[in-house]
Design a protein around this motif. Structure first.
Motif, PDB file in Angstrom:
ATOM      1  N   ARG A  69       0.836  -1.211   0.000  1.00 15.59           N
ATOM      2  CA  ARG A  69       0.000   0.000   0.000  1.00 15.59           C
ATOM      3  C   ARG A  69       0.868   1.257   0.000  1.00 15.59           C
ATOM      4  O   ARG A  69       0.600   2.216  -0.718  1.00 15.59           O
ATOM      5  CB  ARG A  69      -0.895  -0.027   1.230  1.00 15.59           C
ATOM      6  CG  ARG A  69      -1.917   1.077   1.342  1.00 15.59           C
ATOM      7  CD  ARG A  69      -3.081   0.865   0.393  1.00 15.59           C
ATOM      8  NE  ARG A  69      -2.976   1.659  -0.811  1.00 15.59           N
ATOM      9  CZ  ARG A  69      -3.836   1.585  -1.816  1.00 15.59           C
ATOM     10  NH1 ARG A  69      -4.857   0.743  -1.766  1.00 15.59           N
ATOM     11  NH2 ARG A  69      -3.688   2.336  -2.888  1.00 15.59           N
ATOM     12  N   HIS A  70       1.928   1.253   0.801  1.00 14.54           N
ATOM     13  CA  HIS A  70       2.871   2.367   0.891  1.00 14.54           C
ATOM     14  C   HIS A  70       3.505   2.637  -0.473  1.00 14.54           C
ATOM     15  O   HIS A  70       3.588   3.796  -0.921  1.00 14.54           O
ATOM     16  CB  HIS A  70       3.944   2.008   1.927  1.00 14.54           C
ATOM     17  CG  HIS A  70       5.008   3.044   2.119  1.00 14.54           C
ATOM     18  ND1 HIS A  70       4.942   4.010   3.098  1.00 14.54           N
ATOM     19  CD2 HIS A  70       6.190   3.261   1.468  1.00 14.54           C
ATOM     20  CE1 HIS A  70       6.014   4.774   3.042  1.00 14.54           C
ATOM     21  NE2 HIS A  70       6.793   4.328   2.065  1.00 14.54           N
ATOM     22  N   LEU A  71       3.960   1.586  -1.141  1.00 19.81           N
ATOM     23  CA  LEU A  71       4.601   1.739  -2.443  1.00 19.81           C
ATOM     24  C   LEU A  71       3.613   2.212  -3.502  1.00 19.81           C
ATOM     25  O   LEU A  71       3.919   3.103  -4.309  1.00 19.81           O
ATOM     26  CB  LEU A  71       5.239   0.423  -2.868  1.00 19.81           C
ATOM     27  CG  LEU A  71       6.409  -0.066  -2.011  1.00 19.81           C
ATOM     28  CD1 LEU A  71       6.806  -1.485  -2.413  1.00 19.81           C
ATOM     29  CD2 LEU A  71       7.602   0.879  -2.119  1.00 19.81           C
ATOM     30  N   ALA A  72       2.427   1.628  -3.501  1.00 21.52           N
ATOM     31  CA  ALA A  72       1.407   2.037  -4.479  1.00 21.52           C
ATOM     32  C   ALA A  72       1.055   3.505  -4.320  1.00 21.52           C
ATOM     33  O   ALA A  72       0.888   4.231  -5.314  1.00 21.52           O
ATOM     34  CB  ALA A  72       0.167   1.166  -4.326  1.00 21.52           C
ATOM     35  N   ASP A  73       0.966   3.972  -3.088  1.00 25.15           N
ATOM     36  CA  ASP A  73       0.632   5.373  -2.836  1.00 25.15           C
ATOM     37  C   ASP A  73       1.732   6.321  -3.289  1.00 25.15           C
ATOM     38  O   ASP A  73       1.481   7.522  -3.450  1.00 25.15           O
ATOM     39  CB  ASP A  73       0.357   5.587  -1.342  1.00 25.15           C
ATOM     40  CG  ASP A  73      -0.938   4.936  -0.884  1.00 25.15           C
ATOM     41  OD1 ASP A  73      -1.766   4.588  -1.751  1.00 25.15           O
ATOM     42  OD2 ASP A  73      -1.113   4.771   0.342  1.00 25.15           O
ATOM     43  N   ARG A  74       2.948   5.797  -3.502  1.00 26.98           N
ATOM     44  CA  ARG A  74       4.076   6.616  -3.934  1.00 26.98           C
ATOM     45  C   ARG A  74       4.435   6.397  -5.397  1.00 26.98           C
ATOM     46  O   ARG A  74       5.525   6.766  -5.844  1.00 26.98           O
ATOM     47  CB  ARG A  74       5.276   6.357  -3.019  1.00 26.98           C
ATOM     48  CG  ARG A  74       5.121   7.041  -1.663  1.00 26.98           C
ATOM     49  CD  ARG A  74       5.909   6.383  -0.565  1.00 26.98           C
ATOM     50  NE  ARG A  74       5.716   7.105   0.703  1.00 26.98           N
ATOM     51  CZ  ARG A  74       4.610   7.018   1.451  1.00 26.98           C
ATOM     52  NH1 ARG A  74       3.610   6.230   1.054  1.00 26.98           N
ATOM     53  NH2 ARG A  74       4.500   7.702   2.570  1.00 26.98           N
ATOM     54  N   GLY A  75       3.531   5.811  -6.135  1.00 29.22           N
ATOM     55  CA  GLY A  75       3.707   5.694  -7.570  1.00 29.22           C
ATOM     56  C   GLY A  75       4.518   4.511  -8.039  1.00 29.22           C
ATOM     57  O   GLY A  75       4.813   4.400  -9.231  1.00 29.22           O
ATOM     58  N   MET A 127      11.584   1.614  -6.141  1.00 29.99           N
ATOM     59  CA  MET A 127      10.966   0.918  -5.024  1.00 29.99           C
ATOM     60  C   MET A 127      11.813   1.039  -3.763  1.00 29.99           C
ATOM     61  O   MET A 127      11.302   1.317  -2.676  1.00 29.99           O
ATOM     62  CB  MET A 127      10.760  -0.552  -5.376  1.00 29.99           C
ATOM     63  CG  MET A 127       9.957  -1.340  -4.355  1.00 29.99           C
ATOM     64  SD  MET A 127      10.155  -3.125  -4.561  1.00 29.99           S
ATOM     65  CE  MET A 127      11.695  -3.373  -3.665  1.00 29.99           C
ATOM     66  N   HIS A 128      13.120   0.828  -3.887  1.00 30.30           N
ATOM     67  CA  HIS A 128      14.001   0.938  -2.729  1.00 30.30           C
ATOM     68  C   HIS A 128      13.930   2.328  -2.106  1.00 30.30           C
ATOM     69  O   HIS A 128      13.829   2.468  -0.876  1.00 30.30           O
ATOM     70  CB  HIS A 128      15.443   0.612  -3.129  1.00 30.30           C
ATOM     71  CG  HIS A 128      15.665  -0.830  -3.434  1.00 30.30           C
ATOM     72  ND1 HIS A 128      16.742  -1.290  -4.157  1.00 30.30           N
ATOM     73  CD2 HIS A 128      14.935  -1.941  -3.128  1.00 30.30           C
ATOM     74  CE1 HIS A 128      16.683  -2.599  -4.270  1.00 30.30           C
ATOM     75  NE2 HIS A 128      15.583  -3.025  -3.654  1.00 30.30           N
ATOM     76  N   LEU A 129      13.976   3.354  -2.929  1.00 32.20           N
ATOM     77  CA  LEU A 129      13.929   4.718  -2.404  1.00 32.20           C
ATOM     78  C   LEU A 129      12.568   5.040  -1.796  1.00 32.20           C
ATOM     79  O   LEU A 129      12.477   5.692  -0.749  1.00 32.20           O
ATOM     80  CB  LEU A 129      14.262   5.709  -3.524  1.00 32.20           C
ATOM     81  CG  LEU A 129      15.697   5.653  -4.057  1.00 32.20           C
ATOM     82  CD1 LEU A 129      15.869   6.627  -5.204  1.00 32.20           C
ATOM     83  CD2 LEU A 129      16.712   5.935  -2.959  1.00 32.20           C
ATOM     84  N   ALA A 130      11.494   4.570  -2.426  1.00 30.42           N
ATOM     85  CA  ALA A 130      10.143   4.867  -1.934  1.00 30.42           C
ATOM     86  C   ALA A 130       9.870   4.210  -0.590  1.00 30.42           C
ATOM     87  O   ALA A 130       9.037   4.700   0.189  1.00 30.42           O
ATOM     88  CB  ALA A 130       9.100   4.418  -2.954  1.00 30.42           C
TER      89      ALA A 130
END
Length: 326
Positions: A69-75, A127-130
Motif C-alpha cells: 500500500r505504501h509503495l502504491a501510494d508513492r507511484g 521501489m528501494h527509495l520509496a
C-alpha cells in the motif's frame, strides 16, 4: 502460487460481502509457485487476486500488505491491497489469513531483452527509495539466520560434493556478513524474490511488480543480485548475459547510485542470492508439503548458478557506475 487451500465460488460468496467489490462471479487457482494459495477472482467491480497465506500469520502480514500500500501510494507499480469495510487488509478465510489485491495488467516477460531489464532496474531502484520511510521493520525471513538453521536439515539428502559446497558457502556468507564491507551496505525493505514471473509487462512497458510475500528488510544490493541472477542469465547454463546485466545496472544506478561498498560486495552478493534459492529449493524438494498443482522447482538450477558465481571472481559492478558522488 500453488493451491494448498481449496476455495469454491460458494465459499467465496459470503466472505466477499465484507469488501466493496460486489459479488464474486468466478474463481480460478493460479498454478505456479510453492508458498501460498492464489486465485484470480472476477467480481462485479473487476478482476482481483485472492491470496490465502499458508505460512505467514496475522502478526507478520501487516508488513507485506502495508508495504504494498505504501509503495502504491508513492507511484511504484505494485498491486494495491483492498481493505474490507472495517479497514482491514487481512481477514480470515477457511481459518487462514487472506487478502485481496488489485490485478496488474499485462503478462510476464519470460524471454527478457535489455530493454525489459532496464525497466526492471529503474522500478527496483524507485521501489528501494520509496520504501525508505516505511516505518514497519521486519527482517528478511529467508536471510542468513534462516540459511544457518536450514542447512543442517538438508545435508543428509546431498551427495558429498553438494554437501561440501553448501557447508563452504554458508561459512563464507556467515563470515562475509561480519565484514566492514557488508556492514556499510545500504538497506531497507526489499522484494527479495523479483523473478521474471513476478513482473508484468505490456510490450516493453513495465506494468508492475507483484508477489511481495518474501519481502523483508535486507541490503538493497541483495535485492539487485537476486534480480540479476534471474533476469540476466542464460537459463540453461546460468551464465550472465552482460548486455542485460549492464542494462539493468545502468538503469538502477541512474535512479539510485551504487556505492563503493556495493562495488566491493557485488560478487559475494551474487553468490548469496544464488545460495538462498539453491537452499530453499533443496529444502522444498526433499521436504515437500502437500498442495494441489504443486510442482517443486529444480534445485540444480541455482546450484549451477552458485558454482558459476564462485568460479568467476572477477565479477563486479562496472566501475563506471561508481563515478557518481557518494
Amino acid at each position: 502460487m500453488a493451491v494448498f487451500t481449496s476455495v469454491t465460488l460458494e465459499d467465496l460468496a459470503p466472505w466477499m460481502s465484507q469488501f466493496p467489490l460486489g459479488k464474486a462471479l468466478a474463481i480460478r487457482g493460479i498454478a505456479s509457485g510453492i508458498e501460498n494459495s492464489n486465485f484470480f477472482i472476477d467480481t462485479e467491480k473487476g478482476e482481483y487476486v485472492l491470496t490465502i497465506f499458508e505460512n505467514l500469520d496475522f502478526d507478520q502480514l501487516p508488513f507485506y500488505l502495508k508495504l504494498m500500500r505504501h509503495l502504491a501510494d508513492r507511484g511504484v507499480l505494485v498491486p494495491a491491497p483492498i481493505a474490507n469495510l472495517d479497514g482491514e487488509l487481512c481477514v480470515a478465510l477457511h481459518g487462514k489469513p487472506a487478502a485481496i489485491v488489485s490485478k496488474l495488467a499485462g503478462s510476464s516477460q519470460m524471454a527478457p531483452l535489455p530493454v525489459h531489464c532496464a525497466e526492471v532496474g529503474t522500478m527496483l531502484a524507485r521501489m528501494h527509495l520509496a520504501a525508505q520511510d516505511f516505518t514497519i521493520r521486519q527482517p528478511n525471513l529467508r536471510g542468513l539466520a534462516w540459511w544457518q538453521s536450514t542447512v543442517p536439515k538438508v545435508l543428509e539428502f546431498l551427495t558429498d560434493a553438494k554437501r561440501s559446497l553448501m557447508q563452504d558457502e554458508i561459512a563464507f556468507q556467515t563470515a562475509f556478513a561480519q565484514t566492514a564491507t557488508y556492514q556499510a551496505l545500504q538497506s531497507g525493505p526489499v522484494h527479495a524474490d523479483l523473478f521474471r514471473n513476478n513482473v508484468m509487462f505490456d510490450g516493453e512497458r513495465l506494468t508492475g511488480f507483484f508477489d511481495f510475500y518474501f519481502a523483508g528488510c535486507d541490503t538493497w544490493l541483495f535485492d539487485v543480485a537476486v534480480t540479476i541472477n534471474d533476469w540476466c542469465i542464460d537459463v540453461e547454463s546460468g551464465e550472465l548475459d552482460m548486455a542485460r546485466v549492464t542494462a539493468m545496472l545502468n538503469a538502477y544506478h541512474a535512479v539510485r547510485p551504487f556505492t563503493a561498498a556495493e562495488g566491493d560486495a557485488w560478487q559475494a552478493m551474487l553468490r548469496a542470492a544464488a545460495f538462498r534459492f539453491w537452499l530453499s529449493r533443496v529444502y522444498d524438494f526433499y521436504k515437500p508439503r502437500d498442495a494441489e498443482m504443486l510442482t517443486p522447482h529444480d534445485p540444480g538450477h541455482f546450484e549451477r548458478i552458485l558454482r558459476l558465481r564462485i568460479s568467476q571472481p572477477t565479477l563486479a559492478l562496472p566501475m563506471a557506475l561508481l563515478s557518481a558522488p557518494q
